[in-house]
Design an enzyme around this catalytic site. Structure first.
Site: not given
Length: 478
Positions: A31, A47, A49, A172, A337, A399, A436, A441
């Site tokens: 990653e 969502i 779906h 990569v 999606s 928080c 906020c 925080c």
């Protein structure tokens, strides 16, 4: 030499890693960012779906419906929030009823269960804040809402516990086909694997085209969103869609799994695959379109806006499978999606493909469950007091908007694939996601990160890389 390298730790890569971790194989995820869920998977509509929108017979249709079916059990196994709230696709005139009927018929053909076409009165009884101009609507009760961070992180943590390696900050650069394997040249050196899974989001075309003569092209499609305070979270109880157009399902209005109200997205094709900036014009258009379907949207309660990129492939379908002229290279490309909804099924499909090609054997000690971060607010007062007595950090609110405790933040840092940045903590605990937007925080969260990770405040970042928050030349002062 690994058996499988997966490029990308978004929801598709993490789902694939989790499903592959059921088998005896050496697996590594590469990653380029500092954490999981840093690309398309972090900025979307969240969502699940139902599956009525995708073309009949497409991979999108098949994997959407299968992924939707899997999501409930998966959320129980991996302890992430998911609710089946249902969705409504609004029809605003009698002239558009054939299009709504076509959507219903497509859903039936795709295997979507329990859909109904509702009359105007039924829609307004169900959702009083729907526009008075509504004529009818397609109701799909199997649609749901999910925390995309929670899903992605849960999949990755479970894969890691089951032996998958994750290499972050590892971009990569080049892929070369060798006789019986692939060599990946990265920002952290060279890696080799017998099989490569290309789950690189908007960059998947770049890696595909390095190994194949049959080129593909992915367009980054930017979508702007507005997120509203929890005070607006009950304005609608279900996901509200307009009838789909040529660029997709249009602007939606939906409650989020954490009680906010979300409006979006726009659809703007951009050349820059990192162009996640919002625009005043885009946000104004977004709210205007949303107001055509849902009345009295409390726009004064917007607490933040953001944009995400969808990986739109020219063929308008997912590309999943071994590349014809690159044996051992598995594409997981064009995942737009309904990618979130489809992700469990995408992981299952790729894992089964590799299982059969590699004759993989299932592990006897596969760990199928995972426990999320303990949230004191979900406990009874007696249980909460006992937890605080055992660990006083759970009684220290950091928080105030989201009522996140020091104990939860420490857990987020110390758990498998733990947080290393402010955004990493935010995605795992919601510290900084409230009204906020981390104004109060952030300093306390930074102090906890510095203490628990043994870092200087100068080294703490918002989101990895060069996003330091405290800068200066005299580091001895902090």
């Amino acid at each position: 030499m690994y058996d499988v390298i997966i490029i990308g730790a978004g929801v598709s890569g993490a789902a694939t890693a989790r499903e592959l971790s059921r088998y005896r194989a050496s697996i590594c995820v590469l990653e380029k960012e500092e954490d999981v869920c840093c690309g398309t998977s972090k900025a979307n509509s969240a969502i699940v779906h139902a599956g009525y929108d995708a073309a009949i017979g497409s991979l999108k249709a098949k994997l959407n419906v299968r992924g939707n079916e899997m999501m409930g059990r998966l959320s129980e196994e991996l302890d992430f929030p998911f609710e089946r709230r249902g969705s409504l696709v609004l029809c605003l005139s009698e002239d558009d009823m054939p299009n709504l009927q076509e959507l219903y018929d497509r859903g039936v053909a795709n295997g979507v269960k329990d859909m109904r076409i509702l009359s105007r009165d039924e829609v307004l009884r169900m959702e009083p804040n729907i526009t008075d101009d509504v004529y009818a609507a397609l109701y799909a009760p199997t649609a749901g809402i999910v925390c995309p961070f929670g899903l992605n992180i849960a999949l990755a943590e479970n894969a890691y516990v089951n032996g998958v390696e994750f290499k972050f900050d590892t971009e990569v650069k080049e892929i070369k086909k060798l006789d019986e394997s692939y060599e990946l040249d990265t920002s952290q050196g060279k890696f080799r694997a017998k099989y490569v899974v290309n789950a690189a989001g908007v960059y998947a075309d770049r890696f595909h085209n390095m190994v194949s003569a049959e080129k593909i092209h992915i367009t980054a499609r930017r979508g702007d969103y507005c997120l509203m305070d929890k005070e607006a979270g009950t304005h609608v109880g279900r996901t509200i869609f307009a009838l789909p157009g040529k660029l997709g399902k249009g602007v939606l209005v939906t409650p989020t799994i954490h009680g906010n109200l979300l409006v979006g997205p726009t659809a703007v094709d951009v050349e820059d695959k990192e162009a996640i900036n919002t625009t005043a014009e885009g946000l104004a258009l977004l709210l205007a379109k949303a107001g055509m379907n849902v009345k009295n949207i409390p726009t004064r309660l917007v607490i933040t806006s953001f944009a995400g990129l969808r990986a739109h492939e020219n063929g308008d379908d997912f590309i999943i499978g071994e590349v014809k002229d690159a044996k051992g290279f598995i594409d997981c490309a064009g995942i737009e999606s309904p990618g979130i909804a489809s992700s469990p099924a995408i992981g299952e499909m790729i894992a089964e493909l590799l299982r059969d090609k590699m004759d993989l054997i299932e592990k006897e000690d596969f760990v199928s469950t995972r426990q999320g971060i303990k949230d004191p607010s979900t406990l009874s007062m007696e249980e909460r007091n006992a937890l605080i007595k055992e660990n006083p950090a759970y009684g220290n609110i950091i928080c105030r908007c989201e009522m996140v405790t020091e104990g939860e933040i420490i857990d987020a840092i110390k758990r498998p694939l733990g947080a290393k940045s402010l955004d990493g903590v935010k995605r795992r605990t919601r510290a900084g996601m409230g009204r906020c937007q981390s104004g109060f925080c952030a300093p306390r969260t930074m102090e906890i990160l510095a203490r628990e990770c043994g870092m200087s405040m100068f080294d703490i970042t918002k989101a990895g890389g060069k996003s330091q928050i405290v800068v200066g030349t005299n580091k001895d002062t902090i």
